[in-house]
Design an enzyme around this catalytic site. Structure first.
Site, PDB file in Angstrom:
ATOM      1  N   ILE A 153     -58.022  77.739  24.986  1.00  0.00           N
ATOM      2  CA  ILE A 153     -57.877  78.240  23.620  1.00  0.00           C
ATOM      3  C   ILE A 153     -59.211  78.178  22.893  1.00  0.00           C
ATOM      4  O   ILE A 153     -59.607  79.121  22.197  1.00  0.00           O
ATOM      5  CB  ILE A 153     -56.788  77.457  22.863  1.00  0.00           C
ATOM      6  CG1 ILE A 153     -55.423  77.722  23.495  1.00  0.00           C
ATOM      7  CG2 ILE A 153     -56.780  77.849  21.384  1.00  0.00           C
ATOM      8  CD1 ILE A 153     -54.299  76.898  22.906  1.00  0.00           C
ATOM      9  N   ASP A 172     -66.653  68.441  23.708  1.00  0.00           N
ATOM     10  CA  ASP A 172     -65.584  68.180  24.671  1.00  0.00           C
ATOM     11  C   ASP A 172     -66.081  67.145  25.664  1.00  0.00           C
ATOM     12  O   ASP A 172     -66.908  67.446  26.524  1.00  0.00           O
ATOM     13  CB  ASP A 172     -65.178  69.460  25.405  1.00  0.00           C
ATOM     14  CG  ASP A 172     -63.869  69.287  26.171  1.00  0.00           C
ATOM     15  OD1 ASP A 172     -63.672  68.197  26.754  1.00  0.00           O
ATOM     16  OD2 ASP A 172     -63.051  70.222  26.195  1.00  0.00           O
ATOM     17  N   ALA A 234     -53.728  72.240  16.446  1.00  0.00           N
ATOM     18  CA  ALA A 234     -53.535  71.560  17.724  1.00  0.00           C
ATOM     19  C   ALA A 234     -52.273  70.703  17.687  1.00  0.00           C
ATOM     20  O   ALA A 234     -51.214  71.133  18.140  1.00  0.00           O
ATOM     21  CB  ALA A 234     -54.762  70.725  18.059  1.00  0.00           C
ATOM     22  N   ASP A 259     -51.478  73.594  10.522  1.00  0.00           N
ATOM     23  CA  ASP A 259     -50.307  74.241  11.118  1.00  0.00           C
ATOM     24  C   ASP A 259     -49.406  73.218  11.795  1.00  0.00           C
ATOM     25  O   ASP A 259     -48.304  73.549  12.215  1.00  0.00           O
ATOM     26  CB  ASP A 259     -50.778  75.286  12.136  1.00  0.00           C
ATOM     27  CG  ASP A 259     -49.636  76.108  12.697  1.00  0.00           C
ATOM     28  OD1 ASP A 259     -48.847  76.645  11.899  1.00  0.00           O
ATOM     29  OD2 ASP A 259     -49.523  76.206  13.944  1.00  0.00           O
ATOM     30  N   GLU A 264     -42.617  66.694  11.667  1.00  0.00           N
ATOM     31  CA  GLU A 264     -42.220  68.089  11.556  1.00  0.00           C
ATOM     32  C   GLU A 264     -40.700  68.189  11.620  1.00  0.00           C
ATOM     33  O   GLU A 264     -40.092  67.587  12.503  1.00  0.00           O
ATOM     34  CB  GLU A 264     -42.858  68.911  12.680  1.00  0.00           C
ATOM     35  CG  GLU A 264     -44.375  68.974  12.577  1.00  0.00           C
ATOM     36  CD  GLU A 264     -45.035  69.852  13.632  1.00  0.00           C
ATOM     37  OE1 GLU A 264     -44.308  70.513  14.414  1.00  0.00           O
ATOM     38  OE2 GLU A 264     -46.271  69.888  13.683  1.00  0.00           O
ATOM     39  N   HIS A 283     -46.183  75.311  12.017  1.00  0.00           N
ATOM     40  CA  HIS A 283     -46.404  75.240  13.467  1.00  0.00           C
ATOM     41  C   HIS A 283     -46.177  76.602  14.133  1.00  0.00           C
ATOM     42  O   HIS A 283     -45.435  76.717  15.113  1.00  0.00           O
ATOM     43  CB  HIS A 283     -45.488  74.181  14.095  1.00  0.00           C
ATOM     44  CG  HIS A 283     -46.036  73.625  15.385  1.00  0.00           C
ATOM     45  ND1 HIS A 283     -45.851  72.326  15.798  1.00  0.00           N
ATOM     46  CD2 HIS A 283     -46.773  74.209  16.369  1.00  0.00           C
ATOM     47  CE1 HIS A 283     -46.429  72.126  16.969  1.00  0.00           C
ATOM     48  NE2 HIS A 283     -47.000  73.261  17.342  1.00  0.00           N
ATOM     49  N   ILE A 284     -46.856  77.611  13.586  1.00  0.00           N
ATOM     50  CA  ILE A 284     -46.688  78.964  14.113  1.00  0.00           C
ATOM     51  C   ILE A 284     -48.007  79.569  14.602  1.00  0.00           C
ATOM     52  O   ILE A 284     -48.064  80.767  14.890  1.00  0.00           O
ATOM     53  CB  ILE A 284     -46.043  79.904  13.062  1.00  0.00           C
ATOM     54  CG1 ILE A 284     -46.715  79.773  11.674  1.00  0.00           C
ATOM     55  CG2 ILE A 284     -44.556  79.620  12.927  1.00  0.00           C
ATOM     56  CD1 ILE A 284     -48.029  80.450  11.536  1.00  0.00           C
ATOM     57  N   GLY A 286     -49.444  79.473  17.403  1.00  0.00           N
ATOM     58  CA  GLY A 286     -49.317  80.086  18.718  1.00  0.00           C
ATOM     59  C   GLY A 286     -48.059  80.907  18.885  1.00  0.00           C
ATOM     60  O   GLY A 286     -47.713  81.285  20.012  1.00  0.00           O
TER      61      GLY A 286
END
Length: 311
Positions: A153, A172, A234, A259, A264, A283-284, A286
């Site tokens: 991603i 990373d 994430a 997000d 939740e 949480h949308i 993706g």
């Protein structure tokens, strides 16, 4: 006949693709009816979930025949992966299937937060004309986007951001500084502290594990460039929500978009209520029509293959 239970919504064509040859039980409301789900999984050979169904020790104890868990998405923090591995249960995430949707969410949200012009509809409709204030928005071109986590991603996000003319840097710890991916993508690897200091926008692309819980805390928010923006698509818990609320109220950050949340759905009256320059979505990141089709068909195909291999 092997039984498949689906506890959250799945694309209709993918549900149909799983029916032939299996006892398919599709009840997307099971995610909110825990006891009914625990009763149902007693006969399940496969369970398909999204991010809210908790595949934990209690569920596994009630599912003696379970051999496959399909995850309609990529995060696995709602699944006890180690317990599944110990039981010989295969866990299948929809790797890469929703990457485009998340990448588009991040890049367009960063541009929106920098521009700052899209939250004025109510004021303009009421006769206000905040043109001087909204003329202070910033362009995406030339800005630095910092990605924390540089998997599939993150790499697609970098490609889209570069098309906007952004410079992209990333942190990373799983990638060496001389890994070929850096040259191939044109992205500069940085330490976390340097990335926070240099980035005009920071976007998170890491799983929620003990090492990443509250990775972005008050200290790291203070280390971000003044006027920067933060995007978390994430996992909730990677950002300290109370610390972020304070950083926005104090004006250190120009804006943020969340997000995902520690709880939740986000409870009413949370620490994030009424915070200025904060965009909240459920949480949308993706989840689009296209991504749902890809994710659902990917899981349908791979769950079918996994069950047929057990025959």
């Amino acid at each position: 006949m092997k039984c498949i239970c689906i506890s959250e919504f799945m694309d209709a064509d993918a549900v149909q693709a799983l029916k032939p040859g299996f006892d398919l039980r599709y009840e997307p409301g099971w995610v909110d009816r825990r006891e009914a789900l625990l009763d149902a999984v007693g006969e399940a050979h496969a369970l398909v979930v999204r991010n809210r169904t908790q595949v934990d020790a209690a569920l596994l104890a009630r599912a003696p025949a379970l051999r496959v868990v399909g995850r309609l998405g990529v995060g696995l923090d709602n699944i006890d992966v180690e317990a599944c591995r110990a039981r010989g249960i295969r866990v299948i995430p929809a790797a890469g299937a929703n990457a485009r949707s998340v990448a588009e969410y991040v890049v367009t949200t960063a541009a929106m937060l920098w521009r700052g012009a899209y939250l004025s509809s109510a004021a303009v409709a009421q006769g206000e004309w905040p043109r001087p204030r909204l003329s202070e928005g910033r362009e995406a071109a030339g800005k630095t986007l910092g990605l924390i986590g540089f998997g599939d991603i993150g790499r697609l996000t970098a490609t889209l951001a570069q098309a906007f003319g952004m410079r992209v840097v990333a942190h990373d710890p799983m990638l060496a500084a001389d890994d070929a991916v850096w040259a191939r993508t044109g992205v500069t690897p940085l330490s976390l502290d340097v990335l926070l200091a240099e980035s005009d926008a920071v976007s998170l692309h890491v799983p929620l594990v003990p090492a990443t819980r509250h990775l972005i805390d008050a200290r790291r928010l203070a280390a971000m460039r003044p006027g920067a923006v933060l995007i978390n698509s994430a996992r909730g818990g990677v950002v300290d929500e109370a610390a972020l609320a304070q950083a926005l109220r104090e004006g250190h950050l120009a804006g943020a978009a969340l997000d995902v949340f520690e709880r939740e759905p986000l409870p009413a009256g949370s620490v994030l209520a009424g915070v200025p320059n904060l965009v909240l979505t459920p949480h949308i990141g993706g989840v689009t029509r296209e991504a749902n089709t890809r994710v659902s068909m990917y899981i349908a195909e791979h769950v079918r293959q996994a069950l047929e291999a057990l025959s």
